[in-house]
Structures are given as structure tokens and as C-alpha cells.
Write a protein that holds these residues in place. Structure first.
Motif, mmCIF file in Angstrom:
data_model
loop_
_atom_site.group_PDB
_atom_site.id
_atom_site.type_symbol
_atom_site.label_atom_id
_atom_site.label_comp_id
_atom_site.label_asym_id
_atom_site.label_seq_id
_atom_site.Cartn_x
_atom_site.Cartn_y
_atom_site.Cartn_z
ATOM 1 N N UNK A 60 0.833 -1.212 0.000
ATOM 2 C CA UNK A 60 0.000 0.000 0.000
ATOM 3 C C UNK A 60 0.862 1.254 0.000
ATOM 4 N N UNK A 61 1.999 1.228 0.699
ATOM 5 C CA UNK A 61 2.911 2.367 0.669
ATOM 6 C C UNK A 61 3.511 2.551 -0.729
ATOM 7 N N UNK A 62 3.797 1.442 -1.413
ATOM 8 C CA UNK A 62 4.288 1.550 -2.794
ATOM 9 C C UNK A 62 3.235 2.203 -3.673
ATOM 10 N N UNK A 63 1.995 1.752 -3.530
ATOM 11 C CA UNK A 63 0.894 2.321 -4.308
ATOM 12 C C UNK A 63 0.710 3.803 -3.974
ATOM 13 N N UNK A 64 0.774 4.136 -2.693
ATOM 14 C CA UNK A 64 0.558 5.525 -2.301
ATOM 15 C C UNK A 64 1.709 6.423 -2.758
ATOM 16 N N UNK A 65 2.906 5.869 -2.857
ATOM 17 C CA UNK A 65 4.013 6.639 -3.416
ATOM 18 C C UNK A 65 3.717 7.061 -4.846
ATOM 19 N N UNK A 66 3.157 6.145 -5.635
ATOM 20 C CA UNK A 66 2.756 6.462 -7.011
ATOM 21 C C UNK A 66 1.637 7.499 -7.002
ATOM 22 N N UNK A 67 0.661 7.308 -6.112
ATOM 23 C CA UNK A 67 -0.434 8.290 -6.000
ATOM 24 C C UNK A 67 0.117 9.672 -5.640
ATOM 25 N N UNK A 68 1.081 9.710 -4.735
ATOM 26 C CA UNK A 68 1.674 10.991 -4.329
ATOM 27 C C UNK A 68 2.392 11.656 -5.496
ATOM 28 N N UNK A 69 3.048 10.866 -6.332
ATOM 29 C CA UNK A 69 3.684 11.421 -7.535
ATOM 30 C C UNK A 69 2.629 12.012 -8.470
ATOM 31 N N UNK A 70 1.502 11.314 -8.620
ATOM 32 C CA UNK A 70 0.415 11.820 -9.460
ATOM 33 C C UNK A 70 -0.205 13.077 -8.851
ATOM 34 N N UNK A 71 -0.321 13.108 -7.529
ATOM 35 C CA UNK A 71 -0.863 14.289 -6.859
ATOM 36 C C UNK A 71 0.060 15.490 -7.074
ATOM 37 N N UNK A 72 1.358 15.261 -6.967
ATOM 38 C CA UNK A 72 2.322 16.343 -7.207
ATOM 39 C C UNK A 72 2.196 16.844 -8.650
ATOM 40 N N UNK A 73 2.005 15.932 -9.588
ATOM 41 C CA UNK A 73 1.838 16.328 -10.998
ATOM 42 C C UNK A 73 0.549 17.135 -11.189
ATOM 43 N N UNK A 74 -0.526 16.730 -10.514
ATOM 44 C CA UNK A 74 -1.781 17.505 -10.590
ATOM 45 C C UNK A 74 -1.581 18.918 -10.054
ATOM 46 N N UNK A 75 -0.903 18.998 -8.909
ATOM 47 C CA UNK A 75 -0.647 20.315 -8.315
ATOM 48 C C UNK A 75 0.223 21.160 -9.241
ATOM 49 N N UNK A 76 1.232 20.535 -9.853
ATOM 50 C CA UNK A 76 2.092 21.266 -10.776
ATOM 51 C C UNK A 76 1.282 21.786 -11.965
ATOM 52 N N UNK A 77 0.353 20.982 -12.466
ATOM 53 C CA UNK A 77 -0.490 21.417 -13.586
ATOM 54 C C UNK A 77 -1.350 22.620 -13.181
ATOM 55 N N UNK A 78 -1.870 22.593 -11.976
ATOM 56 C CA UNK A 78 -2.666 23.730 -11.487
ATOM 57 C C UNK A 78 -1.776 24.966 -11.370
ATOM 58 N N UNK A 79 -0.604 24.791 -10.784
ATOM 59 C CA UNK A 79 0.331 25.912 -10.667
ATOM 60 C C UNK A 79 0.708 26.459 -12.041
ATOM 61 N N UNK A 80 0.942 25.575 -12.999
ATOM 62 C CA UNK A 80 1.287 26.004 -14.363
ATOM 63 C C UNK A 80 0.162 26.835 -14.970
#
Length: 174
Positions: free
Chosen positions: A48-68
């Protein structure tokens, strides 16, 4: 789009919140990586931590898209500092005999911090009229809630496994 943010303190607060959350996701990614490296007796938590690490990477990408979209960017300094903090936080529990329990408690608290932060960002997005960002922020919020629920559900089984391994004389911490 939410219009011109220049000079509007609410827009500025929203953008700071987005940058802070992006930095927090960098911390989450490092926490997940460091903990996964050490887990051997807790396969459900590791997966689950491995999965959540991937989710966190996707969340960071979503935030970056909003910031962009707002012509803003993540703070390199905040990302560096919080990434290092993630490594330090993960390392703090390593010497503890009950490392898995301490990590579980800390992860549960961290997830709820993120839940509160995403909830606040959604309210700010609504306040400034940034309707395009609400759905991706809600997706991240749902992922954080699911992780928090998982950790809560795993607290007793993780504790029971820790006790079982301790009684068997096996290094139970990770």
C-alpha cells in the motif's frame, strides 16, 4: 481560470497553499520510498505504501499542472527542504525497536494533515472561482482519505503482527 491573482491576497494565499501542498507531496514520496525499502514483515503495508508513493507522484503532478495554469511554479527550495525532511522523518524511527508502530502512527497523522490541506485548497479554489482545479484536488483528497482509512484499518493487524514477531524472537520493527 480564476482571473488575475496579482494583488489579490486570497489568490496569493491559494497559490502559496498549492506550492506548500506540492512540497508536502514531495515529503510523502520520500517517506513512502524510505519506509518501503525497510519493510519485510508487513507485506500489506509495503504494497500500500508503494501504491501511495505512485499516488503521491500523481498528486504532485496535478498540483504542478494547477500551478502552471496560474503561471506559478512549485518552490524548488520548499521541495528540497521538505524532501529532505521526508528522509529525516523516515530515518528517525529506524533505531526504534517498534519502528513499524511509530511509522504507522506518524503516517496516520500525516495523511490527516494532507486531508485537511486538500480540503482547505478546495475551499480556496471555490473562493477564487478556480473551478477547473476542484476535480483534481478532490481526486487527491479521495486518495488521501483512502490511505488514511487503510492505515487506520491496519493499525490493529500491524500491532498484532509486531507482537507475534516479538514473541517469536524475530526483529519485529520492520
Amino acid at each position: 481560470m480564476d482571473g488575475d491573482a496579482h494583488g489579490d491576497p486570497v489568490h496569493e494565499l491559494y497559490h502559496v497553499g498549492l506550492r506548500n501542498q506540492h512540497a508536502l507531496e514531495m515529503t510523502a514520496i520520500e517517506l513512502c520510498r524510505r519506509q518501503v525499502e525497510r519493510l519485510e514483515h508487513y507485506p500489506e503495508m509495503k504494497a500500500r505504501l508503494q501504491q501511495h508513493g505512485v499516488e503521491s507522484e500523481q498528486q504532485a503532478a496535478r498540483l504542478q499542472a494547477i500551478l502552471d495554469r496560474h503561471d506559478s511554479s512549485a518552490s524548488s527550495l520548499k521541495n528540497t527542504v521538505t524532501g529532505a525532511m521526508g528522509n529525516i522523518a523516515a530515518a528517525l524511527h529506524v533505531p526504534a525497536d517498534d519502528e513499524i508502530l511509530k511509522n504507522t502512527f506518524a503516517n496516520y497523522a500525516f495523511e490527516h494533515f494532507e486531508i485537511a490541506a486538500y480540503t482547505s485548497l478546495i475551499a480556496m479554489a471555490e473562493a477564487v472561482g478556480d473551478t477547473a482545479s476542484i476535480a483534481p484536488l478532490q481526486q487527491s483528497l479521495a486518495e488521501e482519505k483512502a490511505m488514511g482509512e487503510f492505515i487506520q484499518a491496519q493499525t490493529i493487524p500491524t500491532t498484532a503482527r509486531f507482537i507475534e514477531l516479538t514473541r517469536a524472537g524475530t526483529k519485529a520493527g520492520v
